[in-house]
Design a protein around this motif. Sequence first.
Motif, PDB file in Angstrom:
ATOM      1  N   SER A  48       0.876  -1.439   0.052  1.00  0.00           N
ATOM      2  CA  SER A  48      -0.010   0.036  -0.016  1.00  0.00           C
ATOM      3  C   SER A  48       0.745   1.249  -0.002  1.00  0.00           C
ATOM      4  CB  SER A  48      -0.950  -0.045   1.378  1.00  0.00           C
ATOM      5  OG  SER A  48      -0.044   0.300   2.408  1.00  0.00           O
ATOM      6  N   TYR A  49       0.227   2.323  -0.458  1.00  0.00           N
ATOM      7  CA  TYR A  49       0.995   3.664  -0.390  1.00  0.00           C
ATOM      8  C   TYR A  49       1.552   3.955   0.904  1.00  0.00           C
ATOM      9  CZ  TYR A  49       1.871   8.719  -0.703  1.00  0.00           C
ATOM     10  OH  TYR A  49       2.521   9.751  -0.360  1.00  0.00           O
ATOM     11  N   PHE A  50       0.696   3.770   1.925  1.00  0.00           N
ATOM     12  CA  PHE A  50       0.945   3.944   3.298  1.00  0.00           C
ATOM     13  C   PHE A  50       2.338   3.194   3.674  1.00  0.00           C
ATOM     14  CE2 PHE A  50       0.862   2.779   8.061  1.00  0.00           C
ATOM     15  CZ  PHE A  50       0.987   4.082   8.395  1.00  0.00           C
ATOM     16  N   LYS A  51       2.166   1.994   3.400  1.00  0.00           N
ATOM     17  CA  LYS A  51       3.508   1.182   3.710  1.00  0.00           C
ATOM     18  C   LYS A  51       4.708   1.490   3.095  1.00  0.00           C
ATOM     19  CE  LYS A  51       0.874  -2.888   5.385  1.00  0.00           C
ATOM     20  NZ  LYS A  51       0.627  -4.431   5.244  1.00  0.00           N
ATOM     21  N   GLN A  52       4.413   1.979   1.875  1.00  0.00           N
ATOM     22  CA  GLN A  52       5.757   2.522   1.104  1.00  0.00           C
ATOM     23  C   GLN A  52       6.204   3.748   1.674  1.00  0.00           C
ATOM     24  OE1 GLN A  52       4.178   3.045  -2.760  1.00  0.00           O
ATOM     25  NE2 GLN A  52       4.646   0.653  -3.494  1.00  0.00           N
ATOM     26  N   ARG A  53       5.378   4.689   2.245  1.00  0.00           N
ATOM     27  CA  ARG A  53       5.765   5.881   2.486  1.00  0.00           C
ATOM     28  C   ARG A  53       6.336   5.671   3.869  1.00  0.00           C
ATOM     29  NH1 ARG A  53       7.243  10.249   1.610  1.00  0.00           N
ATOM     30  NH2 ARG A  53       6.064  11.325   2.833  1.00  0.00           N
TER      31      ARG A  53
END
Length: 103
Positions: A2-7
């Motif tokens: 997910s975007y959150f996990k990447q960030r």
Amino acid sequence: MSYFKQRLKQSLENPEFMQEWEANEVEHQIARSIIKKRKQLGLTQMELARSLHTTQSVVSRIENADQNLTIGTLKEIAKVLEMDLQTMMFPVTDLESETGLLP
């Protein structure tokens, strides 16, 4: 991923961010547990707030880990969400439950 996990992964490379993240991890874990269980039960923030005799904005702050909580408040939330404090703070991950690697 997910975007959150990447960030988050990128942000954790910053030592200052990592230190702050670790210092607040329990609060964030509690917030994630509350959100997950509330959604599993099909409750809105407003419905949870009514059950807790508070406002939707307080529930929002709790779910954003922006509210200092007493043990009494945590117990009340756990009771309304039909969970225990240990599960709220230290949930069993899917991998742990699948492999039997429980503490």
